[in-house]
Enzyme design. Structure first.
Site, PDB file in Angstrom:
ATOM      1  N   ASP A  88       0.805   2.423   3.739  1.00  0.00           N
ATOM      2  CA  ASP A  88      -0.051   3.539   3.303  1.00  0.00           C
ATOM      3  C   ASP A  88       0.768   4.839   3.217  1.00  0.00           C
ATOM      4  OD1 ASP A  88      -2.200   4.988   2.406  1.00  0.00           O
ATOM      5  OD2 ASP A  88      -3.360   4.880   4.266  1.00  0.00           O
ATOM      6  N   HIS A  95       2.215  14.337   1.453  1.00  0.00           N
ATOM      7  CA  HIS A  95       1.488  15.567   1.154  1.00  0.00           C
ATOM      8  C   HIS A  95       2.417  16.748   1.416  1.00  0.00           C
ATOM      9  CE1 HIS A  95      -2.414  13.677   0.588  1.00  0.00           C
ATOM     10  NE2 HIS A  95      -2.288  13.044   1.740  1.00  0.00           N
ATOM     11  N   ASN A 122      -4.639   6.238  -7.334  1.00  0.00           N
ATOM     12  CA  ASN A 122      -5.339   7.529  -7.198  1.00  0.00           C
ATOM     13  C   ASN A 122      -4.420   8.701  -7.564  1.00  0.00           C
ATOM     14  OD1 ASN A 122      -3.787   7.103  -4.887  1.00  0.00           O
ATOM     15  ND2 ASN A 122      -5.175   8.233  -3.551  1.00  0.00           N
ATOM     16  N   HIS A 150       1.531   5.302  -1.995  1.00  0.00           N
ATOM     17  CA  HIS A 150       1.130   6.361  -2.929  1.00  0.00           C
ATOM     18  C   HIS A 150       2.396   7.030  -3.459  1.00  0.00           C
ATOM     19  CE1 HIS A 150      -3.139   6.126  -1.743  1.00  0.00           C
ATOM     20  NE2 HIS A 150      -2.656   5.854  -0.540  1.00  0.00           N
ATOM     21  N   HIS A 187       0.825  -1.215   0.000  1.00  0.00           N
ATOM     22  CA  HIS A 187       0.000   0.000   0.000  1.00  0.00           C
ATOM     23  C   HIS A 187       0.857   1.262   0.000  1.00  0.00           C
ATOM     24  CE1 HIS A 187      -4.093   1.698   1.491  1.00  0.00           C
ATOM     25  NE2 HIS A 187      -3.414   2.634   0.850  1.00  0.00           N
ATOM     26  N   ASP A 209      -8.601   2.743  -3.870  1.00  0.00           N
ATOM     27  CA  ASP A 209      -8.095   3.282  -2.606  1.00  0.00           C
ATOM     28  C   ASP A 209      -8.151   4.803  -2.520  1.00  0.00           C
ATOM     29  OD1 ASP A 209      -6.888   3.253  -0.017  1.00  0.00           O
ATOM     30  OD2 ASP A 209      -5.086   4.018  -0.958  1.00  0.00           O
TER      31      ASP A 209
HETATM   32 ZN   LIG Z   1      -6.962   4.073   1.834  1.00  0.00          ZN
END
Ligand SMILES: [Zn+2]
Length: 432
Positions: free
Chosen positions: A305, A309, A94, A62, A60, A152
């Site tokens: 995860d 940001h 995403n 990003h 997981h 997700d």
């Molecule tokens: Zn999530």
């Protein structure tokens, strides 16, 4: 081909093969090989005191590319992954645009080929634009090489649509992994709905927002006979439902994120938006239930995860700030400190949660040190302490609630396909 490496005298922990002993590991021609076959020119790396583990696998992450490269990109994200000991990461879709078509998938695959320093498994969206209204072209995504589907960050709300997604995934052999959140019940909650939210006077997320969808997904796994993987499980109720589903023989798996193991919603009081994530940090009873799930095997993997940001985004206040924190570079230390050093979990079990567990969950290669497998290896020192320093992160972002914390467990080197990508060992130069 990378030069042959002999990882000498380390504590080799390879849960998939039931190995926990001091021995040598030879990396030859990009594969794990028999140390008896070490060539004369082999480079010996002294691993005394270190754990020699299969390369960590993160289900997981990003990476934010394409479209959000002010937060992270594939180069910076995979460098941070390497520094955290990860040799394979599953990238969430995403991005901007989202990975919901074969064309975007191929574009991102090309970026990964050019820029990534660890292996990246790019997932694709279950629904078009992650909108939850119309499914992506799942057969075409499968034909393009997609192995994992998820929306997700959002969650398909319509059960009939999710059922159709699971059936199509089954027909094409794709894994379904789900961010479980009932958006009506969640109703804009910024943090967990409990005494902290009450005290701060901000809307909270009920546990039920997660648990309703976990329950639905378990029903769908039973209905279709196809596996569903629950992402970043966070409540005691969710863990109990997954435990029960597994006891009934249903193909339901789950992952937990390091922050849900180490922190509760109290962290929001100290760290503000750097302790805001989705699902939110919960209460002590939930934290303990998630740890119990990792201990008894109901939860098969730790997944970061990793969610970078930018400072101005995270600085916009608890209500407005986007959810998520950095995960790669603190995952080992946070997990080791919480679960092993302070929690009594065995080291082999922790290694399993970072290697063989995630490997088995999504049928990925790697995750073991068996002869002939790709030479993906993580070396770490469980006795070393680290002080978390966001300024030194390989990530483009700095959002972590662990800044300044002294933790136990330090990654010393990350080897992908026999090449040391990251290393802070004197006798092993790393590429980054
Ligand atoms: Zn999530």
């Amino acid at each position: 081909m990378p030069a042959p490496l002999l990882l000498a005298n380390g504590r080799v922990i390879d849960p998939a093969n039931g190995i926990d002993e001091v021995r040598d590991i030879l990396l030859l021609g990009g594969q794990v090989a028999d140390p008896a076959q070490a060539p004369a020119n082999v480079q010996r790396v002294d691993c005394t005191g270190l754990v020699v583990s299969p390369g960590f696998i993160d289900l997981h992450a990003h990476l934010r590319e394409p479209g959000q490269t002010h937060k992270e990109d594939i180069a910076s994200g995979t460098r941070a992954a390497a520094a955290g000991g990860f040799t394979t990461v599953v990238a969430m879709p995403n991005t901007t645009p989202p990975v919901d078509s074969p064309a975007v998938f191929r574009e991102v695959a090309e970026l990964i080929r050019r820029k990534a320093v660890v292996r990246v498994v790019q997932s694709a969206c279950l629904s078009l634009n992650r909108g939850g209204r119309q499914l992506s072209d799942i057969p075409a995504l499968a034909a393009a090489g997609v192995k994992v589907l998820t929306d997700d960050g959002s969650c398909i709300q319509n059960a009939a649509l999710m059922l159709a997604a699971c059936e199509q995934a089954k027909a094409h052999g794709l894994y379904v992994i789900d961010h479980c959140e009932d958006c009506d019940v969640c109703a804009g909650g910024a943090i967990h709905r409990g005494t902290v939210a009450e005290r701060l006077g901000i809307p909270g997320q009920r546990r039920a927002a997660e648990e309703l969808i976990v329950a639905r997904d378990i029903v769908l796994a039973a209905e279709t006979g196809w596996p569903v993987h629950i992402q970043h499980i966070s409540t005691a109720g969710s863990v109990a439902m997954v435990r029960d589903a597994q006891a009934r023989g249903l193909p339901v798996t789950a992952e937990a994120s390091p922050h849900h193991l180490a922190l509760t919603d109290e962290a929001v009081l100290e760290h503000g938006a750097n302790a805001k994530m989705n699902p939110p940090l919960r209460e002590e009873s939930d934290r303990q239930a998630v740890i119990a799930g990792l201990r008894d095997g109901v939860i098969a993997c730790i997944a970061t995860d990793h969610a970078p940001h930018a400072p101005d985004e995270k600085g916009s206040g608890l209500l407005k700030a986007p959810a998520g924190i950095l995960g790669f570079e603190t995952a080992l230390a946070v997990s080791y400190t919480t679960l092993v050093h302070n929690g009594g979990l065995t080291l082999p079990r922790l290694v399993a949660l970072l290697t063989s567990g995630p490997r088995a969950t999504l049928g990925l290669p790697g995750g073991t040190l068996g002869l002939g497998v790709a030479a993906d290896v993580t070396l770490f020192d469980p006795a070393a302490t680290v002080v978390v320093s966001p300024a030194d992160s390989y990530s483009k972002s700095r959002n972590t609630p662990f800044a300044g914390q002294r933790l136990h467990g330090r990654v010393r080197a990350t080897i992908v396909g026999g090449e040391a990508v990251y290393s802070n060992l004197a006798d092993l130069p790393g590429r980054i």
